[in-house]
Design a protein around this motif. Structure first.
Motif, PDB file in Angstrom:
ATOM      1  N   ILE A  30       9.558 -19.958 -10.351  1.00 46.61           N
ATOM      2  CA  ILE A  30       8.186 -19.649  -9.920  1.00 46.61           C
ATOM      3  C   ILE A  30       8.143 -18.193  -9.470  1.00 46.61           C
ATOM      4  CG2 ILE A  30       6.280 -20.301  -8.392  1.00 46.61           C
ATOM      5  CD1 ILE A  30       7.609 -23.058  -8.095  1.00 46.61           C
ATOM      6  N   GLY A  31       7.501 -17.352 -10.266  1.00 45.82           N
ATOM      7  CA  GLY A  31       7.394 -15.929  -9.941  1.00 45.82           C
ATOM      8  C   GLY A  31       8.070 -15.052 -10.988  1.00 45.82           C
ATOM      9  N   VAL A  53       6.805 -19.424 -14.424  1.00 51.21           N
ATOM     10  CA  VAL A  53       5.347 -19.379 -14.271  1.00 51.21           C
ATOM     11  C   VAL A  53       4.998 -18.276 -13.279  1.00 51.21           C
ATOM     12  CG1 VAL A  53       4.763 -21.753 -14.875  1.00 51.21           C
ATOM     13  CG2 VAL A  53       5.363 -21.215 -12.537  1.00 51.21           C
ATOM     14  N   GLU A  54       3.972 -17.526 -13.626  1.00 46.66           N
ATOM     15  CA  GLU A  54       3.594 -16.355 -12.838  1.00 46.66           C
ATOM     16  C   GLU A  54       2.087 -16.433 -12.566  1.00 46.66           C
ATOM     17  OE1 GLU A  54       4.646 -13.497 -11.218  1.00 46.66           O
ATOM     18  OE2 GLU A  54       2.481 -13.236 -10.986  1.00 46.66           O
ATOM     19  N   THR A  67       9.836   2.192  -4.627  1.00 40.55           N
ATOM     20  CA  THR A  67      10.209   3.557  -4.970  1.00 40.55           C
ATOM     21  C   THR A  67      11.293   3.562  -6.070  1.00 40.55           C
ATOM     22  OG1 THR A  67      11.548   3.467  -2.958  1.00 40.55           O
ATOM     23  CG2 THR A  67       9.571   4.805  -2.870  1.00 40.55           C
ATOM     24  N   THR A 197      -0.790 -18.499 -14.092  1.00 42.51           N
ATOM     25  CA  THR A 197      -0.510 -19.905 -13.780  1.00 42.51           C
ATOM     26  C   THR A 197       0.114 -19.964 -12.393  1.00 42.51           C
ATOM     27  OG1 THR A 197      -0.118 -20.302 -16.127  1.00 42.51           O
ATOM     28  CG2 THR A 197       0.708 -21.965 -14.585  1.00 42.51           C
ATOM     29  N   ALA A 226      10.970 -17.772  -6.686  1.00 48.28           N
ATOM     30  CA  ALA A 226      11.153 -16.323  -6.871  1.00 48.28           C
ATOM     31  C   ALA A 226       9.824 -15.628  -6.638  1.00 48.28           C
ATOM     32  CB  ALA A 226      11.670 -16.050  -8.282  1.00 48.28           C
ATOM     33  N   ILE A 249       2.613   4.699   0.074  1.00 46.89           N
ATOM     34  CA  ILE A 249       3.374   5.497  -0.892  1.00 46.89           C
ATOM     35  C   ILE A 249       2.433   6.420  -1.653  1.00 46.89           C
ATOM     36  CG2 ILE A 249       5.015   5.352  -2.822  1.00 46.89           C
ATOM     37  CD1 ILE A 249       5.159   2.289  -1.889  1.00 46.89           C
ATOM     38  N   ASP A 323       7.446  -5.683   2.134  1.00 44.85           N
ATOM     39  CA  ASP A 323       8.632  -6.486   1.814  1.00 44.85           C
ATOM     40  C   ASP A 323       9.014  -7.330   3.020  1.00 44.85           C
ATOM     41  OD1 ASP A 323      10.450  -7.399  -0.003  1.00 44.85           O
ATOM     42  OD2 ASP A 323      11.933  -5.840   0.343  1.00 44.85           O
ATOM     43  N   TRP A 352      15.339  -3.564   0.026  1.00 43.99           N
ATOM     44  CA  TRP A 352      16.353  -3.194  -0.969  1.00 43.99           C
ATOM     45  C   TRP A 352      16.445  -4.288  -2.036  1.00 43.99           C
ATOM     46  CZ3 TRP A 352      17.325   1.682  -1.146  1.00 43.99           C
ATOM     47  CH2 TRP A 352      17.183   2.444   0.029  1.00 43.99           C
TER      48      TRP A 352
END
Ligand SMILES: Cc1cc2nc3c(=O)[nH]c(=O)nc-3n(C[C@H](O)[C@H](O)[C@H](O)COP(=O)(O)OP(=O)(O)OC[C@H]3O[C@@H](n4cnc5c(N)ncnc54)[C@H](O)[C@@H]3O)c2cc1C
Length: 493
Positions: A30-31, A53-54, A67, A197, A226, A249, A323, A352
């Motif tokens: 997933i991701g 699936v994303e 970056t 999805t 994920a 950024i 993050d 990271w």
């Protein structure tokens, strides 16, 4: 100036279809960010029936706004790990990062991935006298681990530098180009990818999980989470285990491309690298903070733009990113329930994630194929370090609650002038933004994830959760989790 990640400029990649049937799989990922794609790549020869699936488009999440440094010199992580745990744990982390760098290089060469991978020198620097000792300690630890470390009292001319250390064998790349090509490699290897999805919930069954999308069910023996921030609370209760760090950024066209990148040792951190395509760019991330502590996006963006002006940079792109920061500075990679190897996660990369998502791919694929992996214990998501973690868990609850309560009451009305307002209509909390053409965009103003009141991000024109970083577009479509629900509102509701 465009409000868009530089990496997403001219990003033309063929879309894949939305899920249009029920599926039965060995592995559901997933991701479709760095974690999901790298895990699928590691599994490509396993003969397992795999799909990704994303919820949006592959490679458009957090990974598309970094970056793009591939680096083991990560602020002062080795002394932090030595303090939290031991020298041996710090050394093991270094080895894991070097393994990840080797792996990404070998993927690039093996599959001929054109992602502007370039070997550059990486620096950690400070302009504060009181930080010098800390960086010197980091140098000593790295040296004792066999790393060749250089010392400097000057860097790149742009920043005042009291002291810096550098290493040579690190890289930068264009992460979006890398992910786009991974997508093609995976499709060629018969791994199915469904975009647009979203998995909304999950149910444990005897031999795995059933995951529910808007219209279909996916049954899988193993599920890899994920998706950066998991969309469920139980099991694992993520809000306790991570805080969200946000940075601002900018990219600016510059005359020269330099094979160096650098980062400060303190928070708020400043991070710089160069990039070269048709033009040369300097990419500068700054003003990092816990999202719960500083909610005024416009003020934060202006601060970064002011810094850019001082550095004589003419900004062409501006974007933000966030993050997940873990309590002990080690990522969470592996099973998230005791005695259950069917539900796995890779997240909490502490900014990271390029190296650590590659590592997640290796570890999770070994776990799925029941192979040994020497890093399994190091990144075990179920670890608890009683000495260092408990106060940080409490800290996370504290800052989430503060942001939750403050924003519920204040709703930060003072920032917005008349273009944004909050009201209660027919027992529903709603918020409206009136755009420059006078069009009204009304949404439900409570985040479906944990009921925090949303703030309006006047720079990127999104509704943002100030506690767990879900984001919604102007008309309420969820564009970033953990929420799995939209906040659309119709007048007659
Ligand atoms: C300012 C900043 C700079 C950074 N720079 C660097 C750097 O230079 N080097 C480095 O190593 N790291 C860097 N990082 C960290 C790095 O960007 C992240 O750790 C990494 O990209 C996370 O990857 P991911 O795959 O976990 O998440 P993502 O790339 O966000 O992928 C997750 C995917 O899951 C999808 N998804 C979410 N929920 C669902 C659902 N319910 N159903 C279906 N799909 C779902 C999302 O749409 C998304 O595409 C930086 C971070 C920040 C904040």
């Amino acid at each position: 100036m465009k409000i868009k990640s530089l990496w997403l400029e001219n990003n033309q990649i063929k879309k894949t279809t939305k899920l249009n049937k029920n599926l039965t799989l060995d592995v559901l990922i997933i991701g479709g960010g760095m974690t999901g794609l790298n895990t699928a790549l590691e599994l490509r020869k396993s003969n397992l029936n795999i799909a990704i699936v994303e919820q949006n488009k592959v490679g458009n999440g957090v990974s598309s706004r970094t970056t793009g440094k591939i680096n083991y010199l990560q602020e002062t992580i080795y002394q932090d790990l030595e303090n939290n745990y031991s020298y041996d744990i710090a050394k093991k982390y270094l080895d894991s990062q070097k393994l990840a760098i080797k792996k990404i290089k070998s993927n690039v060469y093996k599959y001929k991935i054109k992602c502007d991978l370039d070997r550059t020198k990486s620096y950690v620097f400070t302009s504060e006298k009181k930080e010098v000792k800390k960086i010197q300690s980091e140098r000593n630890i790295l040296k004792s681990m066999g790393v060749k470390v250089n010392e400097h009292y000057k860097i790149d001319g742009k920043f005042n530098c009291k002291y810096a250390i550098s290493v040579n064998d690190t890289y930068v790349f264009n992460c979006v180009k890398y992910m786009n090509q991974l997508k093609e490699i995976l499709i060629a290897n018969k791994i199915k990818i469904y975009e647009n999805t979203r998995v909304k919930k999950m149910k444990k069954v005897a031999d795995g999980y059933i995951c529910f999308t808007e219209n279909y069910k996916i049954k899988a023996k193993k599920v890899v989470i994920a998706c950066h921030y998991p969309f469920f609370l139980k099991p694992y209760f993520m809000p306790l285990k991570v805080s969200t760090e946000k940075s601002y950024i900018i990219a600016a066209k510059v005359k020269d491309y330099k094979k160096i990148n650098y980062i400060t040792s303190t928070i708020p951190c400043k991070s710089v690298r160069y990039y070269k395509d048709k033009n040369n760019y300097l990419i500068y991330a700054s003003n990092s903070h816990n999202i719960c502590n500083d909610l005024n996006n416009k003020k934060n963006v202006n601060k970064v733009l002011k810094e850019a002006k001082k550095l004589n940079l003419k900004v062409c792109n501006l974007w933000t990113n966030d993050d997940l920061m873990t309590v002990d500075k080690l990522p969470y990679i592996g099973p998230i329930e005791k005695n259950n190897n069917s539900l796995l996660i890779g997240t909490g990369y502490n900014t990271w994630g390029m190296t650590n998502s590659i590592l997640a791919g290796i570890i999770l694929s070994d776990l799925i194929q029941e192979k040994e992996n020497k890093y399994l214990e190091l990144f075990n998501p179920l670890r608890v370090n009683i000495c260092s973690d408990v106060d940080k868990y409490l800290n996370n609850i504290g800052s989430n609650s503060k942001s939750f309560i403050e924003n519920k009451i204040v709703k930060n009305k003072l920032w917005y002038n008349d273009s944004v307002f909050f009201e209660n209509k027919n027992d529903k909390n709603i918020a409206t933004y009136i755009d420059e053409s006078g069009k009204r965009h009304t949404v439900l103003s409570t985040c479906p994830h944990m009921k925090c009141t949303l703030i309006f991000n006047e720079v990127e024109h999104t509704w943002d959760c100030p506690c767990h970083a879900s984001r919604f577009d102007l008309d309420g479509k969820c564009i970033k989790g953990p929420s799995t629900y939209d906040i659309s509102y119709k007048e007659d509701e």
